[in-house]
Design an enzyme around this catalytic site. Structure first.
Site, PDB file in Angstrom:
ATOM      1  N   ALA A  60      91.393  29.938  37.677  1.00 18.70           N
ATOM      2  CA  ALA A  60      92.531  30.223  38.553  1.00 18.70           C
ATOM      3  C   ALA A  60      92.819  29.026  39.453  1.00 18.70           C
ATOM      4  CB  ALA A  60      92.229  31.455  39.400  1.00 18.70           C
ATOM      5  N   LEU A 120      87.918  29.848  40.858  1.00 15.84           N
ATOM      6  CA  LEU A 120      88.950  28.843  41.063  1.00 15.84           C
ATOM      7  C   LEU A 120      88.649  27.585  40.258  1.00 15.84           C
ATOM      8  CD1 LEU A 120      89.751  29.071  44.888  1.00 15.84           C
ATOM      9  CD2 LEU A 120      91.064  29.999  42.966  1.00 15.84           C
ATOM     10  N   CYS A 121      89.684  27.043  39.638  1.00 16.02           N
ATOM     11  CA  CYS A 121      89.564  25.860  38.794  1.00 16.02           C
ATOM     12  C   CYS A 121      88.967  24.667  39.541  1.00 16.02           C
ATOM     13  CB  CYS A 121      90.944  25.507  38.241  1.00 16.02           C
ATOM     14  SG  CYS A 121      91.019  23.960  37.314  1.00 16.02           S
ATOM     15  N   PHE A 122      89.294  24.538  40.828  1.00 15.00           N
ATOM     16  CA  PHE A 122      88.833  23.364  41.556  1.00 15.00           C
ATOM     17  C   PHE A 122      87.341  23.417  41.855  1.00 15.00           C
ATOM     18  CE2 PHE A 122      93.130  22.168  41.641  1.00 15.00           C
ATOM     19  CZ  PHE A 122      93.204  20.838  42.031  1.00 15.00           C
ATOM     20  N   ARG A 124      85.341  23.896  39.295  1.00 16.07           N
ATOM     21  CA  ARG A 124      84.820  23.483  37.990  1.00 16.07           C
ATOM     22  C   ARG A 124      85.010  21.980  37.829  1.00 16.07           C
ATOM     23  NH1 ARG A 124      87.120  28.312  33.982  1.00 16.07           N
ATOM     24  NH2 ARG A 124      86.737  30.057  35.437  1.00 16.07           N
TER      25      ARG A 124
END
Length: 233
Positions: A60, A120-122, A124
């Site tokens: 996300a 959340l993508c950030f 990763r």
């Protein structure tokens, strides 16, 4: 999101190559195509934020103080045959333009994963992410359809109060006052020109035909505004 899917269809059916930069009119969470949307993944601070599911994969994204891009590439282009190289082909011109504006970012260079991927993508890490002082400031994800590709990316410029653990590029560079309409307009224009030159193809920026406009409106109504689409697993 509906416009981005429409542009992917145009890339697949009409060999159109389109680059689009945009912002969000309110803080919004976009879910990756394959991502679960479950209550345990919802922090209290996000409970009232709107959500939408995008076509591209990954985690996300909390869209707030940022620039978002989508790039639709037809299957006839050589980079459509090597999707990992497309990340580099788009990210390198962004590095170059940010450097020209005094913001020195670079590729992460290494990937990392945990047993339980952060929502959340950030949170990763991929080797092709762009980082500043070790902090992720841009990540991208893709979706293929009949050989064509749409690639989404999010350039985090200011820290959001909804995800304060992820600092924005301009905050890290102590240049938060640059986050103004004129600067953002210049950035997007420079990004478009640099990406067009790097890929040696003409790009159409935010130009919709009547047919594409009609298709995107239908997708917005019948797909992206439907709770079942956002909630799917």
């Amino acid at each position: 999101m509906a416009i981005d899917e429409t542009l992917l269809e145009s890339a697949a059916n009409q060999q159109r190559c389109t680059l689009r930069w945009y912002q969000w009119n309110q803080p919004t969470i976009s879910l990756g195509y394959f991502q679960k949307n479950e209550a345990e993944d919802s922090a209290e601070i996000w409970k009232d934020l709107p959500r939408v599911r995008r076509l591209s994969g990954g985690g996300a994204i909390l869209h707030h103080h940022e620039l978002t891009y989508s790039f639709a590439l037809p299957g006839s282009h050589p980079l459509a045959k090597t999707p990992p190289e497309l990340y580099v082909a788009i990210h390198q011109p962004i590095i170059d333009i940010l450097a020209a504006h005094g913001l020195q970012v670079q590729f992460r260079g290494v990937s990392f994963r945990s047993k339980s991927e952060p929502f959340l993508c950030f949170g990763r890490g991929d080797e092709r992410d762009l980082v500043y002082q070790g902090q992720k400031i841009l990540g991208s994800a893709q979706r293929r359809r009949r050989g064509a590709i749409v690639q989404h990316g999010s350039l985090l410029l200011l820290t959001s109060e909804h995800a304060s653990e992820f600092p924005g590029l301009l905050n890290l560079a102590d240049q938060a006052d640059r986050y103004q309409r004129a600067f953002l307009k210049t950035l997007t224009e420079d990004f478009c020109q640099a990406i067009s030159q790097a890929l040696t193809i003409p790009l159409e920026s935010q130009i919709l035909t009547d047919e594409e406009l009609s298709q995107s409106e239908s997708l917005e109504k019948d797909k992206y505004s439907v709770d079942a689409w956002t909630a799917r697993k």
